[in-house]
Design a protein around this motif. Structure first.
Motif, PDB file in Angstrom:
ATOM      1  N   MET A 188     -25.769 -76.354 -30.633  1.00 43.06           N
ATOM      2  CA  MET A 188     -25.004 -77.492 -30.112  1.00 43.06           C
ATOM      3  C   MET A 188     -23.584 -77.440 -30.661  1.00 43.06           C
ATOM      4  N   PRO A 189     -22.562 -77.501 -29.791  1.00 45.52           N
ATOM      5  CA  PRO A 189     -21.183 -77.463 -30.281  1.00 45.52           C
ATOM      6  C   PRO A 189     -20.873 -78.644 -31.192  1.00 45.52           C
ATOM      7  N   LEU A 190     -20.125 -78.364 -32.243  1.00 49.23           N
ATOM      8  CA  LEU A 190     -19.701 -79.397 -33.181  1.00 49.23           C
ATOM      9  C   LEU A 190     -18.189 -79.524 -33.107  1.00 49.23           C
ATOM     10  N   SER A 191     -17.682 -80.754 -33.109  1.00 54.00           N
ATOM     11  CA  SER A 191     -16.249 -80.983 -33.005  1.00 54.00           C
ATOM     12  C   SER A 191     -15.570 -80.729 -34.335  1.00 54.00           C
ATOM     13  N   PRO A 192     -14.326 -80.233 -34.305  1.00 53.70           N
ATOM     14  CA  PRO A 192     -13.592 -80.058 -35.550  1.00 53.70           C
ATOM     15  C   PRO A 192     -13.286 -81.405 -36.181  1.00 53.70           C
ATOM     16  N   GLN A 193     -13.368 -81.454 -37.484  1.00 52.89           N
ATOM     17  CA  GLN A 193     -13.027 -82.686 -38.204  1.00 52.89           C
ATOM     18  C   GLN A 193     -11.842 -82.414 -39.125  1.00 52.89           C
ATOM     19  N   GLU A 194     -12.085 -82.054 -40.371  1.00 55.50           N
ATOM     20  CA  GLU A 194     -10.997 -81.817 -41.327  1.00 55.50           C
ATOM     21  C   GLU A 194     -10.546 -80.357 -41.267  1.00 55.50           C
ATOM     22  N   LEU A 195      -9.228 -80.142 -41.160  1.00 52.64           N
ATOM     23  CA  LEU A 195      -8.688 -78.790 -41.255  1.00 52.64           C
ATOM     24  C   LEU A 195      -8.847 -78.314 -42.690  1.00 52.64           C
ATOM     25  N   LEU A 196      -9.633 -77.263 -42.864  1.00 51.21           N
ATOM     26  CA  LEU A 196      -9.921 -76.749 -44.197  1.00 51.21           C
ATOM     27  C   LEU A 196      -8.922 -75.690 -44.623  1.00 51.21           C
ATOM     28  N   TYR A 197      -8.494 -74.859 -43.661  1.00 46.33           N
ATOM     29  CA  TYR A 197      -7.630 -73.722 -43.989  1.00 46.33           C
ATOM     30  C   TYR A 197      -6.936 -73.255 -42.723  1.00 46.33           C
ATOM     31  N   GLU A 198      -5.656 -72.905 -42.836  1.00 41.03           N
ATOM     32  CA  GLU A 198      -4.950 -72.267 -41.732  1.00 41.03           C
ATOM     33  C   GLU A 198      -4.290 -71.002 -42.246  1.00 41.03           C
ATOM     34  N   GLY A 199      -4.689 -69.878 -41.663  1.00 38.21           N
ATOM     35  CA  GLY A 199      -4.124 -68.597 -42.052  1.00 38.21           C
ATOM     36  C   GLY A 199      -3.212 -68.053 -40.978  1.00 38.21           C
ATOM     37  N   LYS A 200      -2.923 -66.766 -41.065  1.00 38.81           N
ATOM     38  CA  LYS A 200      -2.002 -66.134 -40.120  1.00 38.81           C
ATOM     39  C   LYS A 200      -2.581 -66.088 -38.714  1.00 38.81           C
ATOM     40  N   ALA A 201      -3.900 -65.948 -38.607  1.00 37.53           N
ATOM     41  CA  ALA A 201      -4.513 -65.718 -37.296  1.00 37.53           C
ATOM     42  C   ALA A 201      -5.570 -66.738 -36.900  1.00 37.53           C
ATOM     43  N   LYS A 202      -5.973 -67.631 -37.836  1.00 34.25           N
ATOM     44  CA  LYS A 202      -7.079 -68.543 -37.545  1.00 34.25           C
ATOM     45  C   LYS A 202      -6.895 -69.877 -38.257  1.00 34.25           C
ATOM     46  N   ARG A 203      -7.553 -70.894 -37.691  1.00 29.97           N
ATOM     47  CA  ARG A 203      -7.722 -72.181 -38.352  1.00 29.97           C
ATOM     48  C   ARG A 203      -9.210 -72.404 -38.585  1.00 29.97           C
ATOM     49  N   ILE A 204      -9.549 -72.924 -39.772  1.00 32.36           N
ATOM     50  CA  ILE A 204     -10.943 -73.207 -40.113  1.00 32.36           C
ATOM     51  C   ILE A 204     -11.089 -74.707 -40.335  1.00 32.36           C
ATOM     52  N   TYR A 205     -12.050 -75.302 -39.633  1.00 26.71           N
ATOM     53  CA  TYR A 205     -12.294 -76.738 -39.728  1.00 26.71           C
ATOM     54  C   TYR A 205     -13.694 -77.011 -40.275  1.00 26.71           C
ATOM     55  N   ARG A 206     -13.810 -78.085 -41.022  1.00 24.10           N
ATOM     56  CA  ARG A 206     -15.129 -78.631 -41.339  1.00 24.10           C
ATOM     57  C   ARG A 206     -15.689 -79.281 -40.082  1.00 24.10           C
ATOM     58  N   THR A 207     -17.016 -79.433 -40.045  1.00 27.03           N
ATOM     59  CA  THR A 207     -17.674 -80.153 -38.956  1.00 27.03           C
ATOM     60  C   THR A 207     -18.603 -81.202 -39.562  1.00 27.03           C
ATOM     61  N   ALA A 208     -19.328 -81.902 -38.712  1.00 23.62           N
ATOM     62  CA  ALA A 208     -20.270 -82.906 -39.197  1.00 23.62           C
ATOM     63  C   ALA A 208     -21.398 -82.275 -40.004  1.00 23.62           C
ATOM     64  N   ASP A 209     -21.643 -81.004 -39.792  1.00 24.19           N
ATOM     65  CA  ASP A 209     -22.651 -80.275 -40.563  1.00 24.19           C
ATOM     66  C   ASP A 209     -21.951 -79.551 -41.700  1.00 24.19           C
ATOM     67  N   PRO A 210     -22.250 -79.892 -42.966  1.00 23.96           N
ATOM     68  CA  PRO A 210     -21.535 -79.266 -44.087  1.00 23.96           C
ATOM     69  C   PRO A 210     -21.769 -77.765 -44.200  1.00 23.96           C
ATOM     70  N   GLN A 211     -22.786 -77.247 -43.542  1.00 25.40           N
ATOM     71  CA  GLN A 211     -23.075 -75.820 -43.598  1.00 25.40           C
ATOM     72  C   GLN A 211     -22.440 -75.042 -42.445  1.00 25.40           C
ATOM     73  N   VAL A 212     -21.682 -75.741 -41.586  1.00 29.28           N
ATOM     74  CA  VAL A 212     -21.103 -75.096 -40.415  1.00 29.28           C
ATOM     75  C   VAL A 212     -19.604 -75.388 -40.348  1.00 29.28           C
ATOM     76  N   TYR A 213     -18.822 -74.334 -40.179  1.00 26.47           N
ATOM     77  CA  TYR A 213     -17.391 -74.469 -39.949  1.00 26.47           C
ATOM     78  C   TYR A 213     -17.072 -74.086 -38.504  1.00 26.47           C
ATOM     79  N   LEU A 214     -15.947 -74.585 -38.008  1.00 29.42           N
ATOM     80  CA  LEU A 214     -15.432 -74.191 -36.697  1.00 29.42           C
ATOM     81  C   LEU A 214     -14.206 -73.323 -36.920  1.00 29.42           C
ATOM     82  N   CYS A 215     -14.218 -72.138 -36.343  1.00 30.33           N
ATOM     83  CA  CYS A 215     -13.130 -71.180 -36.498  1.00 30.33           C
ATOM     84  C   CYS A 215     -12.379 -71.070 -35.180  1.00 30.33           C
ATOM     85  N   GLN A 216     -11.086 -71.385 -35.187  1.00 23.47           N
ATOM     86  CA  GLN A 216     -10.241 -71.284 -34.000  1.00 23.47           C
ATOM     87  C   GLN A 216      -9.250 -70.137 -34.178  1.00 23.47           C
TER      88      GLN A 216
END
Length: 255
Positions: free
Chosen positions: A1-29
């Motif tokens: 099930m897709p999880l929506s991005p919540q808190e931006l955890l990290y932004e690098g040169k090529a990607k953004r990493i977000y926390r989601t409602a599940d603490p064991q799952v990140y969203l990578c853009q």
């Protein structure tokens, strides 16, 4: 099930990493931004985010099927995937099958020479220092990883190289070299992280009289049109995997 991005955890040169409602799952853009030479050269490659996300999804799914533990869970959009939450180790592991890039510059070697057995190198992920090459003793001195973890990283990198060479051959490409990143899960197990894409792999088409570059070196050294090169890699991957969609580890019950 897709999880929506919540808190931006990290932004690098090529990607953004977000926390989601599940603490064991990140969203990578994935982004279209492109950098080279430790971000001294900056630009953009149209469609790069979609290419790298889709290629990485297929490759990471393939590696999971070959028994390589990694962070990929599912591709949830053209430029985003859900991944396991990991503590990333501050090391890049580079595997080289032919001489190219910094190896040639450091050692004065001709480009394109076969390396047998493959060479494994470690680099300290530190932008301020320019990501320097480090030995296992340096890693121990800096407490970047334990000796047991370093040994595991090396053995995993060689196993991944074996499987990636077969994958890229199915796309009619030779894997010259590539970089890997790894992280620790909640149990302290080492999993492959980050991405496997034209950004992180040197890929040569050996069909002609001279190798044709189809990777980030197109941008790095102005060797041709990076947009066309990245799109060709994507099309070759899609042709190789057919209609198969990237494996969702959730759907397979492996999470």
């Amino acid at each position: 099930m897709p999880l929506s991005p919540q808190e931006l955890l990290y932004e690098g040169k090529a990607k953004r990493i977000y926390r989601t409602a599940d603490p064991q799952v990140y969203l990578c853009q994935y982004k279209d931004n492109a950098t080279a030479f430790n971000a001294q050269k900056r630009g953009s490659i149209a469609g790069k985010g979609e290419v790298n996300c889709t290629v990485s999804s297929h490759v990471l799914a393939y590696l999971a099927q070959q028994g390589i533990p990694n962070h990929f869970l599912a591709q949830t959009g053209p430029t985003e995937m859900q991944v396991r939450a990991l503590h990333i180790l501050p090391l890049e592991v580079v595997v080289r099958n032919r001489t190219a890039g910094s190896l040639c510059r450091r050692l004065g070697l001709e480009q394109g020479l076969p390396i047998e057995p493959p060479l494994v190198e470690f680099y300290y992920k530190n932008d301020a220092l320019g990501d320097p090459l480090v030995t296992p003793d340096h890693i121990r001195l800096l407490q970047l990883a334990t000796p047991e973890q370093v040994e595991r990283l090396g053995s995993l990198a060689l196993a991944i190289n074996h499987h990636l060479q077969a994958f890229w051959r199915s796309c009619r490409l030779e894997l010259v070299d590539f970089k890997l990143e790894f992280g620790l899960d909640e149990r302290g197990e080492i999993l492959l992280a980050d991405e496997i894409s034209p950004d992180t792999c040197r890929l040569w088409d050996l069909g002609g009289s001279e190798p044709r570059v189809l990777d980030k070196d197109l941008f790095r050294f102005d060797l041709g049109d990076p947009v066309a090169g990245y799109q060709e890699v994507l099309q070759r991957v899609l042709q190789a995997v057919g209609s198969q969609s990237p494996l969702s580890l959730w759907e397979k019950g492996q999470d």
